[in-house]
Design an enzyme around this catalytic site. Structure first.
Site, PDB file in Angstrom:
ATOM      1  N   PHE A  59       3.602  10.345   3.090  1.00 55.71           N
ATOM      2  CA  PHE A  59       2.130  11.026   2.894  1.00 55.71           C
ATOM      3  C   PHE A  59       1.566  10.762   4.322  1.00 55.71           C
ATOM      4  CE2 PHE A  59       1.905   6.708   1.245  1.00 55.71           C
ATOM      5  CZ  PHE A  59       1.093   6.130   1.964  1.00 55.71           C
ATOM      6  N   THR A  93      -6.215   2.611  -5.354  1.00 57.83           N
ATOM      7  CA  THR A  93      -6.132   3.753  -4.399  1.00 57.83           C
ATOM      8  C   THR A  93      -6.225   4.977  -5.097  1.00 57.83           C
ATOM      9  OG1 THR A  93      -4.646   2.399  -3.222  1.00 57.83           O
ATOM     10  CG2 THR A  93      -4.633   4.676  -2.602  1.00 57.83           C
ATOM     11  N   ARG A 104     -14.256   4.801  -5.966  1.00 50.34           N
ATOM     12  CA  ARG A 104     -13.248   5.772  -6.040  1.00 50.34           C
ATOM     13  C   ARG A 104     -13.234   6.478  -7.524  1.00 50.34           C
ATOM     14  NH1 ARG A 104      -8.559   2.214  -2.739  1.00 50.34           N
ATOM     15  NH2 ARG A 104      -8.875   3.120  -0.733  1.00 50.34           N
ATOM     16  N   HIS A 117     -12.258   4.421   2.405  1.00 47.91           N
ATOM     17  CA  HIS A 117     -11.113   3.195   2.853  1.00 47.91           C
ATOM     18  C   HIS A 117     -11.592   1.834   2.596  1.00 47.91           C
ATOM     19  CE1 HIS A 117      -7.851   1.494   5.267  1.00 47.91           C
ATOM     20  NE2 HIS A 117      -8.830   0.884   5.870  1.00 47.91           N
TER      21      HIS A 117
HETATM   22  P1  CMP Z   1      -6.660   4.238   2.287  1.00 49.71           P
HETATM   23  O1  CMP Z   1      -7.373   3.004   1.661  1.00 49.71           O
HETATM   24  O2  CMP Z   1      -7.581   5.080   3.164  1.00 49.71           O
HETATM   25  O3  CMP Z   1      -5.377   3.656   2.971  1.00 49.71           O
HETATM   26  C1  CMP Z   1      -4.165   4.486   3.133  1.00 49.71           C
HETATM   27  C2  CMP Z   1      -4.342   5.605   2.269  1.00 49.71           C
HETATM   28  O4  CMP Z   1      -3.148   6.431   2.344  1.00 49.71           O
HETATM   29  C3  CMP Z   1      -4.839   5.584   1.029  1.00 49.71           C
HETATM   30  O5  CMP Z   1      -6.466   5.017   1.184  1.00 49.71           O
HETATM   31  C4  CMP Z   1      -4.579   6.742   0.749  1.00 49.71           C
HETATM   32  O6  CMP Z   1      -5.769   7.854   0.586  1.00 49.71           O
HETATM   33  C5  CMP Z   1      -3.370   7.305   1.091  1.00 49.71           C
HETATM   34  N1  CMP Z   1      -2.381   6.830   0.154  1.00 49.71           N
HETATM   35  C6  CMP Z   1      -1.533   5.994  -0.103  1.00 49.71           C
HETATM   36  N2  CMP Z   1      -0.675   6.213  -0.828  1.00 49.71           N
HETATM   37  C7  CMP Z   1      -0.457   7.635  -1.286  1.00 49.71           C
HETATM   38  C8  CMP Z   1       0.389   8.452  -1.768  1.00 49.71           C
HETATM   39  N3  CMP Z   1       1.381   7.877  -2.567  1.00 49.71           N
HETATM   40  N4  CMP Z   1       0.355   9.844  -1.594  1.00 49.71           N
HETATM   41  C9  CMP Z   1      -0.702  10.144  -0.815  1.00 49.71           C
HETATM   42  N5  CMP Z   1      -1.688   9.383  -0.179  1.00 49.71           N
HETATM   43  C10 CMP Z   1      -1.743   7.909  -0.354  1.00 49.71           C
END
Ligand code: CMP
Length: 139
Positions: A59, A93, A104, A117
């Site tokens: 991703f 997440t 979220r 984040h």
């Molecule tokens: P964040 O806390 O910004 O840290 C990493 C980011 O990757 C997370 O939030 C999500 O927005 C993104 N993320 C994590 N896992 C996935 C996934 N399986 N598919 C798409 N985006 C992801």
């Protein structure tokens, strides 16, 4: 001992949709002190550098394109046990799996557009804070 600092980003669509005020207000109500803050817009290289830890994930390209798609708000938040407490406030997440009342759940749309984040460790809170802010910009 748990650290007292975490880094948050209000992500592009949450800024665009007018959620900055509501999110910051909930952060304040939860007892975090904002000790640095910036309204900015990452270019693709900045986004790739910030999320370098995920560079081998499938991703990565989508995430970095999204994070550089519009303005964001970045802030350092301080309180005891900041990393864990902030992760509790923001929720899982995936917004669909986040608990009721979390940032979220309230403001997220999907895995990428998950509103905010939050640093996942004290070590990363330091790295991420240093990525965005100099010593002169912290209060
Ligand atoms: P964040 O806390 O910004 O840290 C990493 C980011 O990757 C997370 O939030 C999500 O927005 C993104 N993320 C994590 N896992 C996935 C996934 N399986 N598919 C798409 N985006 C992801």
């Amino acid at each position: 001992m748990a650290g007292n600092k975490t880094l948050t980003i209000i992500k592009p669509y949450a800024v665009n949709d007018g959620y900055i005020g509501s999110i910051l207000s909930r952060i304040n109500d939860a007892g975090f002190r904002i000790t640095a803050m910036r309204f900015t817009h990452l270019n693709i290289k900045d986004a790739q550098a910030f999320y370098a830890i995920h560079k081998d994930k499938n991703f990565f390209d989508r995430l970095t394109a999204f994070m550089s798609s519009g303005p964001i708000v970045v802030a350092i938040l301080e309180k005891d046990n900041a990393v864990a407490d902030y992760r509790k406030l923001i929720g899982a997440t995936n917004p669909e799996e986040a608990e009721e009342g979390t940032l979220r759940k309230l403001f997220g749309r999907n895995m990428e557009a998950n509103a905010v984040h939050g640093s996942d460790s004290d070590e990363n809170a330091d790295i991420e804070s240093n990525f965005f802010f100099s010593k002169m910009e912290r209060f």
